[in-house]
Design a protein around this motif. Structure first.
Motif, PDB file in Angstrom:
ATOM      1  N   GLY A  28       0.819  -1.213   0.000  1.00  0.00           N
ATOM      2  CA  GLY A  28       0.000   0.000   0.000  1.00  0.00           C
ATOM      3  C   GLY A  28       0.852   1.262   0.000  1.00  0.00           C
ATOM      4  N   PHE A  29       0.194   2.369   0.301  1.00  0.00           N
ATOM      5  CA  PHE A  29       0.768   3.720   0.266  1.00  0.00           C
ATOM      6  C   PHE A  29       1.169   4.161   1.665  1.00  0.00           C
ATOM      7  N   HIS A  85      -2.858  -4.675  -0.495  1.00  0.00           N
ATOM      8  CA  HIS A  85      -3.180  -3.986   0.752  1.00  0.00           C
ATOM      9  C   HIS A  85      -3.505  -2.529   0.448  1.00  0.00           C
ATOM     10  N   SER A  86      -4.706  -2.087   0.814  1.00  0.00           N
ATOM     11  CA  SER A  86      -5.086  -0.683   0.716  1.00  0.00           C
ATOM     12  C   SER A  86      -4.896  -0.177  -0.719  1.00  0.00           C
ATOM     13  N   MET A  87      -3.950   0.761  -0.976  1.00  0.00           N
ATOM     14  CA  MET A  87      -3.730   1.174  -2.370  1.00  0.00           C
ATOM     15  C   MET A  87      -3.389  -0.028  -3.241  1.00  0.00           C
ATOM     16  N   TYR A 104      -6.425  -1.369  -4.626  1.00  0.00           N
ATOM     17  CA  TYR A 104      -6.952  -0.636  -5.794  1.00  0.00           C
ATOM     18  C   TYR A 104      -6.262  -1.140  -7.063  1.00  0.00           C
ATOM     19  N   GLN A 111     -10.809  -1.114  -0.262  1.00  0.00           N
ATOM     20  CA  GLN A 111     -12.203  -0.808  -0.575  1.00  0.00           C
ATOM     21  C   GLN A 111     -12.366  -0.798  -2.090  1.00  0.00           C
ATOM     22  N   ARG A 145     -12.721  14.103  -0.695  1.00  0.00           N
ATOM     23  CA  ARG A 145     -11.509  13.293  -0.468  1.00  0.00           C
ATOM     24  C   ARG A 145     -10.541  13.452  -1.652  1.00  0.00           C
ATOM     25  N   ARG A 194      -6.755  14.902  -1.499  1.00  0.00           N
ATOM     26  CA  ARG A 194      -5.567  14.173  -1.994  1.00  0.00           C
ATOM     27  C   ARG A 194      -4.743  15.086  -2.906  1.00  0.00           C
ATOM     28  N   MET A 250       0.691  10.147   9.348  1.00  0.00           N
ATOM     29  CA  MET A 250       0.041   8.894   8.925  1.00  0.00           C
ATOM     30  C   MET A 250       0.244   7.699   9.863  1.00  0.00           C
ATOM     31  N   MET A 272      -4.612   7.687  -6.763  1.00  0.00           N
ATOM     32  CA  MET A 272      -5.697   7.152  -5.918  1.00  0.00           C
ATOM     33  C   MET A 272      -6.947   8.011  -6.060  1.00  0.00           C
ATOM     34  N   HIS A 284      -5.105  -0.766  10.355  1.00  0.00           N
ATOM     35  CA  HIS A 284      -4.947  -0.753   8.891  1.00  0.00           C
ATOM     36  C   HIS A 284      -3.787  -1.622   8.405  1.00  0.00           C
TER      37      HIS A 284
HETATM   38  C1  MLT Z   1      -2.992   3.022   1.803  1.00  0.00           C
HETATM   39  O1  MLT Z   1      -2.804   2.600   2.950  1.00  0.00           O
HETATM   40  O2  MLT Z   1      -2.517   2.441   0.791  1.00  0.00           O
HETATM   41  C2  MLT Z   1      -3.750   4.307   1.624  1.00  0.00           C
HETATM   42  O3  MLT Z   1      -3.961   4.902   2.870  1.00  0.00           O
HETATM   43  C3  MLT Z   1      -5.048   4.059   0.954  1.00  0.00           C
HETATM   44  C4  MLT Z   1      -5.855   5.305   0.769  1.00  0.00           C
HETATM   45  O4  MLT Z   1      -5.413   6.388   1.179  1.00  0.00           O
HETATM   46  O5  MLT Z   1      -6.953   5.214   0.209  1.00  0.00           O
END
Ligand code: MLT
Length: 254
Positions: free
Chosen positions: A27-28, A92-94, A97, A119, A127, A131, A150, A183, A236
């Motif tokens: 993820g990010f 994971h997360s990003m 996506y 998600q 949002r 970003r 973060m 994102m 998370h």
């Molecule tokens: C992540 O953990 O990859 C990011 O927080 C995802 C997001 O910001 O949507």
């Protein structure tokens, strides 16, 4: 790390074990090492491939447009270079996506989909705007703001907050800015779920403050065949906060 040439850059990746190919996408704003604890628990079941995404870890940002589709194309190119026609892909997360973009663009190459603390919904307008604003701030002033704010949002554990902070400190401002915009621009992947015929595993902590557990419930409602694994008290970072439970959930993709 190993390196292969994909889409104009050298993609860095690790590869461990034998079995069904499984790509773990970070993820990010992290890198492959976020998966370090679960990989040893998966390598008897899977041929585990763990890349650094474009712009993160040892992989260069390159010149191609930075989009979820582009990142999914890097994963497909990595599989090509490894001679693998199909793989299970868990993000994971990003990274989720990106796994969803892979599912949309390469459906015949996907043997299973793992969605970890992620998600399917797109960002609402506020949002998205936030970003873009953060991306500008990071491009102008560096990664300090995100590295400071973060870690506390991703896990209640102060030990793991420090692990996350150290990982974030190693990442580059221009890549973080590019990823934030990508994102923001991602599509709603919820309609895709109905088209999936492969196994889908959703792993989500019910104390996740970055992406609430309700988003995992949404996925289960839109795709009842998905296996939903709820991790009590986990934030998370399920792969660090609940190592064994995360690994055993992902084993359902074998
Ligand atoms: C992540 O953990 O990859 C990011 O927080 C995802 C997001 O910001 O949507």
């Amino acid at each position: 790390m190993n390196h292969v040439h994909v889409n104009g850059i050298e993609v860095a990746y690790q590869r461990h074990g034998q079995g069904t190919p499984l790509v773990l996408i970070h993820g990010f704003p992290l890198d492959h090492s976020i998966w370090n604890e679960v990989v040893p628990l998966l390598q008897a079941t899977f041929d585990v491939i763990v890349p650094d995404l474009r712009g993160f870890g040892e992989t260069a940002l390159g010149d191609s447009p930075f989009t979820m589709d582009g990142l999914a194309s890097d994963i497909a190119g990595l599989l090509d270079q490894l001679g693998l026609a199909r793989a299970a892909v868990a993000g994971h997360s990003m990274g989720g996506y990106i796994a969803l973009a892979f599912a949309r663009n390469y459906p015949t190459r996907l043997s299973g989909l793992g969605l970890v603390a992620t998600q399917t919904l797109a960002d609402p307008p506020d949002r998205k705007a936030g970003r873009y604003k953060s991306a500008e701030e990071i491009a102008a002033n560096g990664t300090g703001s995100i590295v400071t704010s973060m870690p506390a949002k991703v896990t209640p554990s102060t030990r793991l907050q420090e692990v996350a902070r150290q990982l974030m400190l190693r990442q580059r401002a221009e890549s973080m800015a590019a990823a934030l915009k990508a994102m923001a621009d991602r599509p709603d992947s919820t309609p895709l779920l109905a088209k999936l015929s492969c196994p889908v595993v959703v792993v989500h902590g019910n104390a996740d403050e970055a992406i609430p557990f309700d988003r995992a419930r949404d996925i289960k409602s839109a795709h009842p065949a998905a296996e939903l694994v709820e991790l009590p008290g986990v934030g998370h970072l399920p792969m660090l906060e609940a190592v064994e439970a995360t690994a055993s959930a992902l084993k359902k993709l074998a």
